[in-house]
Motif scaffolding. Structure first.
Motif, PDB file in Angstrom:
ATOM      1  N   LEU A   1       0.865  -1.179   0.000  1.00 52.67           N
ATOM      2  CA  LEU A   1       0.000   0.000   0.000  1.00 52.67           C
ATOM      3  C   LEU A   1       0.905   1.234   0.000  1.00 52.67           C
ATOM      4  CD1 LEU A   1      -2.898  -1.016   2.431  1.00 52.67           C
ATOM      5  CD2 LEU A   1      -2.683  -1.354  -0.040  1.00 52.67           C
TER       6      LEU A   1
ATOM      7  N   ALA B   1      -0.189   4.665   1.564  1.00 53.91           N
ATOM      8  CA  ALA B   1      -0.135   4.706   3.022  1.00 53.91           C
ATOM      9  C   ALA B   1       1.307   4.753   3.512  1.00 53.91           C
ATOM     10  CB  ALA B   1      -0.862   3.504   3.609  1.00 53.91           C
TER      11      ALA B   1
ATOM     12  N   GLN C   1       2.766   8.161   3.703  1.00 48.04           N
ATOM     13  CA  GLN C   1       2.241   9.018   4.768  1.00 48.04           C
ATOM     14  C   GLN C   1       2.999   8.857   6.079  1.00 48.04           C
ATOM     15  OE1 GLN C   1      -0.222  11.334   4.127  1.00 48.04           O
ATOM     16  NE2 GLN C   1       0.122  10.589   2.039  1.00 48.04           N
TER      17      GLN C   1
ATOM     18  N   THR D   1       6.049   2.291  14.041  1.00 49.72           N
ATOM     19  CA  THR D   1       6.078   2.676  12.632  1.00 49.72           C
ATOM     20  C   THR D   1       6.769   1.614  11.785  1.00 49.72           C
ATOM     21  OG1 THR D   1       6.227   4.974  13.376  1.00 49.72           O
ATOM     22  CG2 THR D   1       6.608   4.562  11.042  1.00 49.72           C
TER      23      THR D   1
ATOM     24  N   GLN E   1       4.220  -0.874  11.154  1.00 53.99           N
ATOM     25  CA  GLN E   1       3.280  -0.364  10.151  1.00 53.99           C
ATOM     26  C   GLN E   1       3.843  -0.567   8.748  1.00 53.99           C
ATOM     27  OE1 GLN E   1       2.532   3.526  12.653  1.00 53.99           O
ATOM     28  NE2 GLN E   1       1.030   3.459  10.996  1.00 53.99           N
ATOM     29  N   ARG E   2       5.131  -0.262   8.568  1.00 53.56           N
ATOM     30  CA  ARG E   2       5.742  -0.427   7.241  1.00 53.56           C
ATOM     31  C   ARG E   2       5.703  -1.891   6.812  1.00 53.56           C
ATOM     32  NH1 ARG E   2       7.974   4.430   5.809  1.00 53.56           N
ATOM     33  NH2 ARG E   2       8.905   5.639   7.508  1.00 53.56           N
TER      34      ARG E   2
ATOM     35  N   LEU F   1       2.022  -2.759   5.920  1.00 50.97           N
ATOM     36  CA  LEU F   1       1.597  -2.087   4.695  1.00 50.97           C
ATOM     37  C   LEU F   1       2.341  -2.637   3.480  1.00 50.97           C
ATOM     38  CD1 LEU F   1       1.381   1.584   6.022  1.00 50.97           C
ATOM     39  CD2 LEU F   1      -0.539   0.112   5.395  1.00 50.97           C
TER      40      LEU F   1
ATOM     41  N   GLY G   1      -1.159  -4.448   3.648  1.00 47.01           N
ATOM     42  CA  GLY G   1      -2.076  -3.923   4.662  1.00 47.01           C
ATOM     43  C   GLY G   1      -2.593  -5.037   5.546  1.00 47.01           C
TER      44      GLY G   1
ATOM     45  N   ASP H   1      -7.771   0.372  11.012  1.00 56.53           N
ATOM     46  CA  ASP H   1      -6.450   0.985  11.163  1.00 56.53           C
ATOM     47  C   ASP H   1      -5.345  -0.002  10.806  1.00 56.53           C
ATOM     48  OD1 ASP H   1      -7.435   3.432  11.904  1.00 56.53           O
ATOM     49  OD2 ASP H   1      -7.088   3.155  14.056  1.00 56.53           O
TER      50      ASP H   1
ATOM     51  N   PHE I   1      -5.566  -0.058   6.744  1.00 58.21           N
ATOM     52  CA  PHE I   1      -5.212   1.179   6.031  1.00 58.21           C
ATOM     53  C   PHE I   1      -3.914   1.808   6.532  1.00 58.21           C
ATOM     54  CE2 PHE I   1      -9.850   1.029   5.311  1.00 58.21           C
ATOM     55  CZ  PHE I   1      -9.871   1.170   3.936  1.00 58.21           C
ATOM     56  N   LYS I   2      -3.581   1.596   7.813  1.00 56.11           N
ATOM     57  CA  LYS I   2      -2.405   2.246   8.388  1.00 56.11           C
ATOM     58  C   LYS I   2      -1.328   1.261   8.831  1.00 56.11           C
ATOM     59  CE  LYS I   2      -5.307   5.989  10.227  1.00 56.11           C
ATOM     60  NZ  LYS I   2      -5.730   6.690  11.478  1.00 56.11           N
TER      61      LYS I   2
END
Length: 713
Positions: A55, A58, A61, A212, A215-216, A219, A223, A544, A547-548
């Motif tokens: 993604l 995302a 961001q 974070t 998250q990476r 994603l 995701g 979340d 998407f995040k």
């Protein structure tokens, strides 16, 4: 002069090639994600089967980050044994990950072999969900992209430096204590041993913090999973030999007694053969399966079918897969070569036509882990020396079998634009996008709690299912944990009656219920009603995740990486952005809870606590041991007995502190239309003693109705 220039240029090229071989070629493959490649890469790796694209939007961001070391400091060498990777590690780093580890949490100083195994024991690294991926509280993650059996030395090896001078002994005396004292400094690297590999890919996920970095990773894997909204309710697996009439009777029990339940799981006897599997309805037990599934749907139940992937000679799939399977059998059944797209499609097409299109909402994918590697008599699965038509070997297939099985089954639902929530007993890296909850035949409650935290470091979903219990207290504590997890599951595959009516197995199966069965039933109803109230909040946490990339269930160190009190805290975790859970086990009447910085509210007593301190709590058996972060609006719904396609949740917003806020993700809950923008967000805010609701998005209907506001002072 000319000849000298040519010689020096050639030497320079040779040195460049040597440096490239020793350190690897580095490229950026996504924002904040770098890949180092060295040598000849295996054809079959976890990422080669990743079923989703990163993604990228995302990922862009997320904040920019700088690694705590230079990417060139990661060293790769290939030798006759295989490949070795060395990653820098400083003296204060804490390491987490390697998949669904049961026995350990902080991996610093340990040797880990993340290998798939059906009995994760002795903290060797064996697990249902191994990954060659770890994260550091310094704000990065590293993934070794291999399906080979790999060993990680997490800062516990010291390599001889030939250029150094004489090394002094560390033990200073001759007493027993001094001789056995280990006061050597942990080395400054994570060393990775990959036997048999002629090269490797190393993915590095930047932070700037541990959350974070996760998250990476999620994603980049496509995701996080967003299950069907009904999957966040309650799942109950009936006794293995129940027939159609008995399942219907159990369904009636739930509805007549107003006990929430969304999913009924059928165990092995629904098939004509189970070990190996026929994938054919047993008509003597289920004479009219399609009518049965339809009748359950009309009562608000989704049907989930148990199976495994070893194909019986009695199965219609046997002949089509005979030449697309491994050269060893399991329970006299074929092992499909899921690494071959044609084999996976044959398996999927049969399931699509026979089950999914006729109303089956999900599957429990059992036995896709390996036999117990620690036991000489555990020999049921295929050997590592197996060969498959695609070219993958038995070792790599074991590591990837559960992952490929998920991909095959999930692909059915994805193509039909129909969401699901699956069960699986093995997984691996890059599985974040699969809505499949892992489970285990082990049953230690302390380990089940720890695995909720470790799931957040793995990009996986964990189900601490409830089976039988030693005492009512044990059963209720386990139920509290199940309610506060990604999947609330009661697995009664060997129980005639629900376990809350009789915890003794023999008496349960004789129909002898406990004298206080109705009181225990009432307490369970209260816990399960809370679970149903929490669905809107949980659904937003999973949004979340998708998407995040934020894990919906995660260790406190992920949110508070600088707080040393969280480094080894393996029995508390965050649920979404605002709830801290601190489960208790049977051994506890009370427990200490650490609350990180900020202010927190005890959900049960509404007492306010200052963060950065330890407290003692004593929740009752029918209460939930959770704390709410100050500044939160907790949206709790009026409980429903099941989630239907047209369920509208009536929400009461509980306001904790001033300037509180929250969000709710809203869509149809059952299709993938959200991928095309068919969703809303409800922004909730409390300002100047007034509740504010703002709905934005392209979803034309509504799931949530905000009914009330209540301020917690």
């Amino acid at each position: 002069m000319v000849k000298r220039f040519i010689f020096n240029s050639s030497l320079f090229i040779i040195l460049q090639l040597f440096f490239l071989f020793a350190t690897g070629q580095t490229i950026q493959v996504a924002p904040g994600v770098q890949k180092i490649t060295s040598g000849t890469i295996d054809q079959f790796t976890p990422y080669s089967f990743c079923g989703a694209l990163p993604l990228t939007g995302a990922l862009t961001q997320l904040p920019a980050a700088k690694l705590p070391f230079s990417i060139g400091e990661i060293k790769i060498s290939v030798n006759g044994r295989g490949t070795v990777v060395q990653i820098p590690l400083d003296d204060t780093e804490q390491l987490y990950g390697f998949g669904m580890q049961i026995g350990s949490f902080n991996q610093r100083g340990l040797k880990k072999r993340p290998i798939v195994n059906d009995n994760p024991l002795n903290d060797l690294g064996y697990t249902h969900g191994p990954t060659t991926f770890y994260v550091s509280n310094k704000g990065y993650g590293v993934l070794i992209n291999t399906a080979r059996y790999t060993t990680f030395y997490c800062g516990n090896t010291a390599k001889l430096d030939q250029s150094a001078g004489e090394t002094k002994a560390t033990n200073g005396g001759n007493s027993v204590e001094e001789l056995y004292k280990n006061d050597g400094k942990i080395s400054g690297s994570v060393t990775v041993d990959i036997p048999g590999a002629k090269g490797i890919e190393v993915f590095v996920f930047e932070g700037p913090d541990i959350k974070t970095a996760m998250q990476r990773y999620n994603l980049f894997s496509g995701g996080g999973a967003l299950p069907a909204i009904w999957g966040l309710g309650v799942k109950y697996r009936v006794k293995a030999d129940f027939n159609q009439y008995q399942v219907d009777k159990m369904a009636a029990y739930f509805r007549d007694n107003h006990i929430p339940c969304d999913v009924l799981g059928l165990e092995p006897r629904w098939q004509t053969a189970s070990y190996s599997c026929s994938y054919v309805w047993n008509k003597s037990f289920f004479p009219s399966p399609e009518l049965f599934v339809d009748s359950m749907k009309n009562k608000g139940f989704h049907i989930n079918l148990w199976e495994h992937a070893f194909v019986s000679p009695k199965s219609p799939l046997y002949q089509p897969l005979r030449n697309k399977a491994g050269n060893y059998l399991v329970w006299n059944g074929l092992v499909p070569d899921f690494a071959d797209t044609a084999a996976a499609n044959i398996f999927a097409d049969y399931h699509r036509q026979t089950f999914v299109k006729k109303g089956i909402s999900g599957f429990k994918m059992d036995e896709c882990d390996n036999s117990n590697l620690a036991m000489g008599n555990a020999t049921w699965s295929f050997p590592e020396l197996s060969q498959f038509p695609s070219g993958i070997d038995g070792e790599q297939m074991h590591q990837l079998f559960g992952l490929l099985y998920q991909k095959t089954i999930y692909g059915i639902y994805k193509k039909l634009n129909q969401r699901t929530y699956l069960d699986v007993r093995a997984s691996n890296a890059f599985a974040s996008s699969y809505p499949a909850a892992l489970y285990s035949d082990t049953y230690l409650h302390e380990e089940y709690i720890r695995m909720i935290l470790n799931s957040g470091f793995a990009g996986m979903i964990w189900s601490p299912e409830v089976r039988e219990s030693n005492t009512i207290k044990d059963f209720m504590r386990r139920s509290q944990t199940a309610v506060l997890s990604a999947q609330t599951l009661y697995n009664s595959w060997y129980l005639q009656n629900p376990p809350w009516l009789q915890i003794n197995i023999e008496k349960n199966n004789k129909g002898e219920l406990m004298g206080d069965a109705k009181q225990v039933e009432a307490d369970i109803r209260k816990l399960l009603n809370f679970r149903m109230s929490l669905i809107p909040y949980l659904y937003n946490a999973f949004a979340d995740y998708h998407f995040k990339g934020i894990p919906p269930f995660r260790a406190l160190v992920m949110d508070y990486p600088q707080d040393k009190n969280t480094f080894n805290l393996s029995d508390e975790y965050m649920i979404g952005e605002s709830i801290l859970a601190a489960p208790l086990t049977e051994k506890m009447d009370e427990r200490k809870v650490y609350l990180p910085e900020g202010n927190w509210y005890d959900y049960n007593t509404r007492q306010k606590y200052e963060g950065g301190k330890y407290y003692t709590i004593r929740p009752d058996l029918n209460q939930l041991p959770i704390f709410i972060k100050e500044g939160t609006i907790l949206p709790l719904a009026k409980p429903v007995e099941y989630v239907s396609p047209d369920t509208k949740f009536e929400i009461t917003c509980f306001v904790y502190g001033q300037a509180a806020k929250a969000a709710l993700f809203e869509d149809d809950g059952i299709t993938f239309n959200y991928e095309n923008g068919a969703y809303n967000y409800l922004s909730l805010a409390w300002n100047k003693n007034k509740g504010i609701v703002k709905r934005t998005g392209n979803f034309k209907n509504s799931r949530y109705v905000i009914k009330n506001w209540e301020v917690i002072k």
